[in-house]
Design a protein around this motif. Structure first.
Motif, PDB file in Angstrom:
ATOM      1  N   GLY A  93      12.018 -10.873 -15.560  1.00 59.31           N
ATOM      2  CA  GLY A  93      10.991 -10.125 -15.175  1.00 59.31           C
ATOM      3  C   GLY A  93      10.121  -9.621 -16.031  1.00 59.31           C
ATOM      4  O   GLY A  93       9.325  -8.587 -15.803  1.00 59.31           O
ATOM      5  N   LYS A 128      10.435  -5.636  -5.924  1.00 60.02           N
ATOM      6  CA  LYS A 128       9.854  -6.706  -6.871  1.00 60.02           C
ATOM      7  C   LYS A 128      11.230  -7.465  -7.260  1.00 60.02           C
ATOM      8  O   LYS A 128      11.032  -8.732  -7.583  1.00 60.02           O
ATOM      9  CB  LYS A 128       9.258  -5.990  -7.834  1.00 60.02           C
ATOM     10  CG  LYS A 128       8.585  -7.124  -8.873  1.00 60.02           C
ATOM     11  CD  LYS A 128       7.771  -8.031  -8.282  1.00 60.02           C
ATOM     12  CE  LYS A 128       7.177  -8.963  -9.148  1.00 60.02           C
ATOM     13  NZ  LYS A 128       6.151 -10.105  -8.365  1.00 60.02           N
ATOM     14  N   HIS A 129      12.092  -6.869  -7.595  1.00 59.39           N
ATOM     15  CA  HIS A 129      13.574  -7.681  -8.051  1.00 59.39           C
ATOM     16  C   HIS A 129      13.861  -8.483  -6.888  1.00 59.39           C
ATOM     17  O   HIS A 129      13.926 -10.118  -7.024  1.00 59.39           O
ATOM     18  CB  HIS A 129      14.613  -6.886  -8.057  1.00 59.39           C
ATOM     19  CG  HIS A 129      15.830  -7.359  -8.606  1.00 59.39           C
ATOM     20  ND1 HIS A 129      16.138  -8.020  -9.868  1.00 59.39           N
ATOM     21  CD2 HIS A 129      16.918  -7.858  -8.045  1.00 59.39           C
ATOM     22  CE1 HIS A 129      17.165  -8.775 -10.093  1.00 59.39           C
ATOM     23  NE2 HIS A 129      17.793  -8.489  -8.950  1.00 59.39           N
ATOM     24  N   LEU A 132      11.452 -11.466  -6.867  1.00 58.32           N
ATOM     25  CA  LEU A 132      11.695 -12.437  -8.044  1.00 58.32           C
ATOM     26  C   LEU A 132      13.040 -13.350  -7.529  1.00 58.32           C
ATOM     27  O   LEU A 132      12.793 -14.497  -7.820  1.00 58.32           O
ATOM     28  CB  LEU A 132      12.092 -11.558  -9.281  1.00 58.32           C
ATOM     29  CG  LEU A 132      12.111 -12.449 -10.685  1.00 58.32           C
ATOM     30  CD1 LEU A 132      10.856 -13.172 -10.704  1.00 58.32           C
ATOM     31  CD2 LEU A 132      12.263 -11.513 -11.884  1.00 58.32           C
ATOM     32  N   THR A 175       6.746 -17.085 -12.770  1.00 57.94           N
ATOM     33  CA  THR A 175       6.086 -16.964 -11.249  1.00 57.94           C
ATOM     34  C   THR A 175       4.611 -17.220 -11.500  1.00 57.94           C
ATOM     35  O   THR A 175       4.160 -17.221 -12.819  1.00 57.94           O
ATOM     36  CB  THR A 175       6.058 -15.342 -10.767  1.00 57.94           C
ATOM     37  OG1 THR A 175       5.405 -14.694 -11.561  1.00 57.94           O
ATOM     38  CG2 THR A 175       7.525 -15.136 -10.797  1.00 57.94           C
TER      39      THR A 175
END
Length: 184
Positions: A93, A128-129, A132, A175
């Motif tokens: 992250g 967001k987690h 991901l 990413t």
């Protein structure tokens, strides 16, 4: 090798593996649906410059620079100064890289943003987690709504397009995220 007619600044033959100067090779190859000898290559950036086709020597790079006006510096400039927010996030992250537009959109300096956790800049860190995790699973995200936090505390409505990069062993590397603001 002649330039690809579709992408005149990118060269590559079908089946070529892509690598950087130190020998790391991304998990993608050049492919083409046409019978042309040349097909566009996938070229990506890192902080030290350009990933290029394995075997591309200094002489070939000189030809590219002279005949096509191509250079790693121009590609880096293209990404750094693109009018769309771009960033890379690692498996944990952590923001690995962001371009100027991303920093301007959110109001942060590179020191305040790069190296921090991307969840800290999303209004809903759990969302967001989840994004991901979907990327790590190999899903490509298109036009996903999100909310990011500007340095002044305001919420920016965004749309996110992202795909994962995997290393040669098939492990998630980072990413490749494009973010555009839709806040009026």
């Amino acid at each position: 090798m002649a330039p690809s007619p579709r992408f005149p600044m990118l060269l590559g033959r079908e089946g070529d593996r892509l690598s950087n100067a130190s020998g790391w090779t991304p998990g993608s190859t050049v492919s083409s649906s046409s019978s042309d000898e040349c097909a566009p290559t996938s070229i990506a950036l890192n902080r030290s410059g350009l990933w290029h086709r394995k075997g591309l020597g200094q002489m070939d790079e000189g030809v590219l620079k002279k005949e096509l006006g191509w250079s790693p510096e121009k590609l880096v400039d293209f990404a750094e100064n693109a009018p769309m927010s771009l960033h890379w996030v690692g498996p944990d992250g952590t923001i690995l890289w962001a371009n100027k537009e991303e920093l301007n959109m959110l109001g942060y300096t590179s020191e305040e943003y790069i190296g921090k956790r991307i969840e800290d800049f999303h209004a809903d860190p759990n969302a967001k987690h989840d994004l991901l995790l979907r990327l790590i699973a190999g899903e490509t995200l298109r036009d996903v709504p999100g909310q990011m936090i500007h340095k002044d505390g305001s919420i920016i409505q965004v749309r996110i397009d992202s795909a994962a990069a995997f290393d040669e062993a098939g492990e998630f590397s980072h990413t490749r995220c494009f973010t555009r603001t839709v806040t009026a």
